[in-house]
Design a protein around this motif. Structure first.
Motif, PDB file in Angstrom:
ATOM      1  N   LEU A  39      23.228 -14.816  -3.240  1.00 44.85           N
ATOM      2  CA  LEU A  39      24.425 -14.637  -4.062  1.00 44.85           C
ATOM      3  C   LEU A  39      25.613 -14.145  -3.236  1.00 44.85           C
ATOM      4  CD1 LEU A  39      22.845 -13.047  -7.250  1.00 44.85           C
ATOM      5  CD2 LEU A  39      23.754 -15.343  -6.994  1.00 44.85           C
ATOM      6  N   LEU A  40      25.347 -13.256  -2.292  1.00 47.67           N
ATOM      7  CA  LEU A  40      26.431 -12.771  -1.432  1.00 47.67           C
ATOM      8  C   LEU A  40      26.964 -13.882  -0.532  1.00 47.67           C
ATOM      9  CD1 LEU A  40      25.099  -9.238  -0.478  1.00 47.67           C
ATOM     10  CD2 LEU A  40      26.977  -9.786  -2.020  1.00 47.67           C
ATOM     11  N   LEU A  41      26.086 -14.750  -0.076  1.00 41.41           N
ATOM     12  CA  LEU A  41      26.521 -15.895   0.722  1.00 41.41           C
ATOM     13  C   LEU A  41      27.382 -16.832  -0.114  1.00 41.41           C
ATOM     14  CD1 LEU A  41      26.384 -17.491   3.384  1.00 41.41           C
ATOM     15  CD2 LEU A  41      24.372 -18.630   2.448  1.00 41.41           C
ATOM     16  N   ALA A  42      26.939 -17.117  -1.318  1.00 45.03           N
ATOM     17  CA  ALA A  42      27.724 -17.982  -2.205  1.00 45.03           C
ATOM     18  C   ALA A  42      29.074 -17.346  -2.520  1.00 45.03           C
ATOM     19  CB  ALA A  42      26.956 -18.245  -3.501  1.00 45.03           C
ATOM     20  N   PHE A  43      29.087 -16.031  -2.729  1.00 45.18           N
ATOM     21  CA  PHE A  43      30.343 -15.326  -3.019  1.00 45.18           C
ATOM     22  C   PHE A  43      31.301 -15.390  -1.827  1.00 45.18           C
ATOM     23  CE2 PHE A  43      32.973 -11.489  -3.156  1.00 45.18           C
ATOM     24  CZ  PHE A  43      33.523 -11.601  -4.420  1.00 45.18           C
ATOM     25  N   SER A  44      30.764 -15.223  -0.639  1.00 48.28           N
ATOM     26  CA  SER A  44      31.641 -15.213   0.536  1.00 48.28           C
ATOM     27  C   SER A  44      32.164 -16.601   0.890  1.00 48.28           C
ATOM     28  CB  SER A  44      30.914 -14.607   1.736  1.00 48.28           C
ATOM     29  OG  SER A  44      29.853 -15.445   2.143  1.00 48.28           O
ATOM     30  N   LEU A  45      31.483 -17.643   0.449  1.00 47.37           N
ATOM     31  CA  LEU A  45      31.909 -19.005   0.772  1.00 47.37           C
ATOM     32  C   LEU A  45      32.831 -19.623  -0.275  1.00 47.37           C
ATOM     33  CD1 LEU A  45      28.589 -20.499   2.191  1.00 47.37           C
ATOM     34  CD2 LEU A  45      30.603 -19.712   3.458  1.00 47.37           C
ATOM     35  N   THR A  46      32.913 -19.018  -1.435  1.00 46.13           N
ATOM     36  CA  THR A  46      33.726 -19.612  -2.494  1.00 46.13           C
ATOM     37  C   THR A  46      35.203 -19.292  -2.311  1.00 46.13           C
ATOM     38  OG1 THR A  46      33.960 -19.906  -4.863  1.00 46.13           O
ATOM     39  CG2 THR A  46      33.528 -17.684  -4.117  1.00 46.13           C
ATOM     40  N   LYS A  47      36.027 -20.226  -2.709  1.00 41.12           N
ATOM     41  CA  LYS A  47      37.477 -20.027  -2.711  1.00 41.12           C
ATOM     42  C   LYS A  47      38.033 -20.049  -4.135  1.00 41.12           C
ATOM     43  CE  LYS A  47      37.746 -20.121   1.771  1.00 41.12           C
ATOM     44  NZ  LYS A  47      37.546 -18.893   2.447  1.00 41.12           N
ATOM     45  N   SER A  48      37.143 -20.148  -5.111  1.00 43.21           N
ATOM     46  CA  SER A  48      37.527 -20.211  -6.512  1.00 43.21           C
ATOM     47  C   SER A  48      37.400 -18.835  -7.157  1.00 43.21           C
ATOM     48  CB  SER A  48      36.626 -21.207  -7.244  1.00 43.21           C
ATOM     49  OG  SER A  48      36.803 -21.111  -8.634  1.00 43.21           O
ATOM     50  N   VAL A  49      38.432 -18.421  -7.833  1.00 42.28           N
ATOM     51  CA  VAL A  49      38.411 -17.126  -8.510  1.00 42.28           C
ATOM     52  C   VAL A  49      37.418 -17.141  -9.663  1.00 42.28           C
ATOM     53  CG1 VAL A  49      39.819 -15.458  -9.771  1.00 42.28           C
ATOM     54  CG2 VAL A  49      40.799 -16.713  -7.861  1.00 42.28           C
ATOM     55  N   ILE A  50      37.296 -18.267 -10.329  1.00 44.33           N
ATOM     56  CA  ILE A  50      36.377 -18.368 -11.466  1.00 44.33           C
ATOM     57  C   ILE A  50      34.933 -18.217 -11.006  1.00 44.33           C
ATOM     58  CG2 ILE A  50      35.533 -19.915 -13.285  1.00 44.33           C
ATOM     59  CD1 ILE A  50      38.430 -21.054 -13.367  1.00 44.33           C
ATOM     60  N   VAL A  51      34.579 -18.908  -9.931  1.00 42.92           N
ATOM     61  CA  VAL A  51      33.216 -18.809  -9.397  1.00 42.92           C
ATOM     62  C   VAL A  51      32.955 -17.395  -8.876  1.00 42.92           C
ATOM     63  CG1 VAL A  51      31.629 -19.675  -7.637  1.00 42.92           C
ATOM     64  CG2 VAL A  51      33.118 -21.263  -8.856  1.00 42.92           C
ATOM     65  N   ALA A  52      33.937 -16.831  -8.175  1.00 41.33           N
ATOM     66  CA  ALA A  52      33.782 -15.465  -7.665  1.00 41.33           C
ATOM     67  C   ALA A  52      33.620 -14.464  -8.810  1.00 41.33           C
ATOM     68  CB  ALA A  52      34.978 -15.097  -6.797  1.00 41.33           C
ATOM     69  N   SER A  53      34.370 -14.653  -9.874  1.00 42.82           N
ATOM     70  CA  SER A  53      34.248 -13.771 -11.038  1.00 42.82           C
ATOM     71  C   SER A  53      32.880 -13.899 -11.686  1.00 42.82           C
ATOM     72  CB  SER A  53      35.332 -14.084 -12.060  1.00 42.82           C
ATOM     73  OG  SER A  53      36.603 -13.874 -11.516  1.00 42.82           O
ATOM     74  N   ALA A  54      32.377 -15.123 -11.771  1.00 38.97           N
ATOM     75  CA  ALA A  54      31.053 -15.340 -12.358  1.00 38.97           C
ATOM     76  C   ALA A  54      29.960 -14.735 -11.483  1.00 38.97           C
ATOM     77  CB  ALA A  54      30.808 -16.824 -12.563  1.00 38.97           C
ATOM     78  N   LEU A  55      30.141 -14.761 -10.172  1.00 35.76           N
ATOM     79  CA  LEU A  55      29.143 -14.199  -9.266  1.00 35.76           C
ATOM     80  C   LEU A  55      29.160 -12.674  -9.240  1.00 35.76           C
ATOM     81  CD1 LEU A  55      29.374 -16.664  -6.260  1.00 35.76           C
ATOM     82  CD2 LEU A  55      27.429 -16.347  -7.790  1.00 35.76           C
ATOM     83  N   LEU A  56      30.248 -12.074  -9.720  1.00 34.92           N
ATOM     84  CA  LEU A  56      30.314 -10.614  -9.750  1.00 34.92           C
ATOM     85  C   LEU A  56      29.228 -10.005 -10.630  1.00 34.92           C
ATOM     86  CD1 LEU A  56      34.071  -9.619 -10.027  1.00 34.92           C
ATOM     87  CD2 LEU A  56      32.520  -9.216  -8.136  1.00 34.92           C
ATOM     88  N   LEU A  57      28.900 -10.675 -11.712  1.00 34.85           N
ATOM     89  CA  LEU A  57      27.920 -10.114 -12.654  1.00 34.85           C
ATOM     90  C   LEU A  57      26.525  -9.992 -12.035  1.00 34.85           C
ATOM     91  CD1 LEU A  57      29.166 -11.903 -15.878  1.00 34.85           C
ATOM     92  CD2 LEU A  57      29.764  -9.638 -15.026  1.00 34.85           C
ATOM     93  N   PRO A  58      25.945 -11.083 -11.520  1.00 38.56           N
ATOM     94  CA  PRO A  58      24.613 -10.904 -10.926  1.00 38.56           C
ATOM     95  C   PRO A  58      24.639 -10.074  -9.645  1.00 38.56           C
ATOM     96  CG  PRO A  58      25.347 -13.171 -10.642  1.00 38.56           C
ATOM     97  CD  PRO A  58      26.336 -12.491 -11.537  1.00 38.56           C
ATOM     98  N   ILE A  59      25.718 -10.160  -8.872  1.00 37.95           N
ATOM     99  CA  ILE A  59      25.793  -9.354  -7.650  1.00 37.95           C
ATOM    100  C   ILE A  59      25.843  -7.876  -8.001  1.00 37.95           C
ATOM    101  CG2 ILE A  59      27.306  -8.728  -5.723  1.00 37.95           C
ATOM    102  CD1 ILE A  59      27.963 -11.720  -5.451  1.00 37.95           C
TER     103      ILE A  59
END
Length: 92
Positions: free
Chosen positions: A57-77
């Motif tokens: 999840l941290l890898l996916a978060f660091s590679l994303t450039k989308s605010v929506i995807v980053a916001s969605a990843l905040l919950l499980p992270i």
């Protein structure tokens, strides 16, 4: 977190602070859930569960450039960062 939100995702300081607040609010819930998991499946299994999933999840978060995807990843992270704390305290 706030600096990542501002410089990489090109968002405002307020938006980054809000994201950090969401991370910690979800983290508080994760601590409670982690305590229940420790009671049911054990401390070591809970810690292994969280530390096995978190890097992906941290890898996916660091590679994303989308605010929506980053916001969605905040919950499980947020959950997975704080879930092992109860088990770590118990083992300590």
């Amino acid at each position: 977190m706030v600096l990542y939100w501002m410089h990489i995702l090109k968002q405002s300081n307020t938006s980054g602070s809000l994201a950090l607040s969401v991370l910690f609010i979800v983290g508080a819930t994760g601590t409670i859930i982690g305590g229940h998991l420790v009671d049911h499946i054990g401390a070591v299994k809970t810690i292994r569960f969280a530390f096995t999933i978190m890097p992906f999840l941290l890898l996916a978060f660091s590679l994303t450039k989308s605010v929506i995807v980053a916001s969605a990843l905040l919950l499980p992270i947020g959950m997975l960062i704080f879930i092992p704390y109860s088990g770590i305290v118990l083992l300590g």
